[in-house]
Design a protein around this motif. Structure first.
Motif, PDB file in Angstrom:
ATOM      1  N   ALA A  72      10.925  13.721  98.842  1.00 24.83           N
ATOM      2  CA  ALA A  72      11.149  15.162  98.837  1.00 24.83           C
ATOM      3  C   ALA A  72       9.849  15.842  99.221  1.00 24.83           C
ATOM      4  O   ALA A  72       8.856  15.731  98.500  1.00 24.83           O
ATOM      5  N   TYR A  73       9.856  16.503 100.362  1.00 21.16           N
ATOM      6  CA  TYR A  73       8.677  17.227 100.826  1.00 21.16           C
ATOM      7  C   TYR A  73       8.731  18.658 100.301  1.00 21.16           C
ATOM      8  O   TYR A  73       9.692  19.384 100.569  1.00 21.16           O
ATOM      9  N   GLN A  74       7.713  19.049  99.561  1.00 21.96           N
ATOM     10  CA  GLN A  74       7.608  20.412  99.052  1.00 21.96           C
ATOM     11  C   GLN A  74       7.086  21.303 100.171  1.00 21.96           C
ATOM     12  O   GLN A  74       6.078  20.976 100.811  1.00 21.96           O
ATOM     13  N   ARG A  82      14.577  23.964 108.125  1.00 20.51           N
ATOM     14  CA  ARG A  82      15.982  23.795 108.535  1.00 20.51           C
ATOM     15  C   ARG A  82      16.098  24.050 110.037  1.00 20.51           C
ATOM     16  O   ARG A  82      16.714  23.285 110.769  1.00 20.51           O
ATOM     17  N   ARG A  83      15.486  25.124 110.494  1.00 22.17           N
ATOM     18  CA  ARG A  83      15.526  25.496 111.912  1.00 22.17           C
ATOM     19  C   ARG A  83      14.854  24.434 112.783  1.00 22.17           C
ATOM     20  O   ARG A  83      15.395  24.014 113.807  1.00 22.17           O
ATOM     21  N   PHE A 101      15.418  26.073  92.462  1.00 17.46           N
ATOM     22  CA  PHE A 101      14.962  25.393  93.668  1.00 17.46           C
ATOM     23  C   PHE A 101      15.865  25.737  94.845  1.00 17.46           C
ATOM     24  O   PHE A 101      17.082  25.854  94.700  1.00 17.46           O
ATOM     25  N   GLU A 102      15.256  25.875  96.009  1.00 13.91           N
ATOM     26  CA  GLU A 102      15.976  25.975  97.275  1.00 13.91           C
ATOM     27  C   GLU A 102      15.726  24.663  97.973  1.00 13.91           C
ATOM     28  O   GLU A 102      14.576  24.189  98.042  1.00 13.91           O
ATOM     29  N   GLU A 115      14.396  14.967 101.617  1.00 15.76           N
ATOM     30  CA  GLU A 115      14.709  16.257 101.045  1.00 15.76           C
ATOM     31  C   GLU A 115      13.579  17.228 101.343  1.00 15.76           C
ATOM     32  O   GLU A 115      12.411  16.862 101.317  1.00 15.76           O
ATOM     33  N   ILE A 116      13.954  18.466 101.649  1.00 13.95           N
ATOM     34  CA  ILE A 116      13.010  19.570 101.791  1.00 13.95           C
ATOM     35  C   ILE A 116      13.278  20.484 100.597  1.00 13.95           C
ATOM     36  O   ILE A 116      14.429  20.876 100.370  1.00 13.95           O
TER      37      ILE A 116
END
Length: 120
Positions: A72-74, A82-83, A101-102, A115-116
């Motif tokens: 999971a990259y913070q 996403r774009r 969290f988003e 995961e982002i």
């Protein structure tokens, strides 16, 4: 006593280092760091992520699509990532909501789950 996390390792198929470097260094913008000479013959490459390292090793005969294991990259801006990923034809996977969290998930070009995430 465990005092922290030094690095994590993911794998890509043997011989896919250039494609892996393109995705992780060019698309995600992570910096490649030098591997010790004693490990270079094993293939793969290493990345710097903040004060941690991601070691990208190589292995065949492993179905990455069957595992829930992931990194999971913070990030600071989830919509930006996403774009970027959509522009690079990476399919976004809807995540189960977590309070405060988003986030979203995707599979890298080798099937690794990623995961982002951003705390809100």
């Amino acid at each position: 006593m465990i005092i922290g996390l030094h690095h994590v390792q993911i794998t890509i198929p043997k011989g896919a280092e250039e494609k892996g470097k393109h995705f992780y260094c060019n698309v995600l913008g992570l910096a490649e760091i030098e591997k010790p000479d004693s490990l270079k013959r094993r293939g793969g490459f290493w990345l710097q992520v903040g004060d941690k390292e991601v070691h990208v090793g190589t292995e065949d005969d492993f179905d990455r699509l069957k595992t829930k294991a992931h990194l999971a990259y913070q990030v600071e801006d989830v919509s930006y990532w996403r774009r970027v990923l959509e522009e690079n034809n990476i399919k976004i996977i809807k995540s189960v909501p977590i309070p405060n969290f988003e986030r979203f998930e995707f599979r890298d070009p080798f099937g690794n789950r990623v995961e982002i995430i951003k705390e809100i």
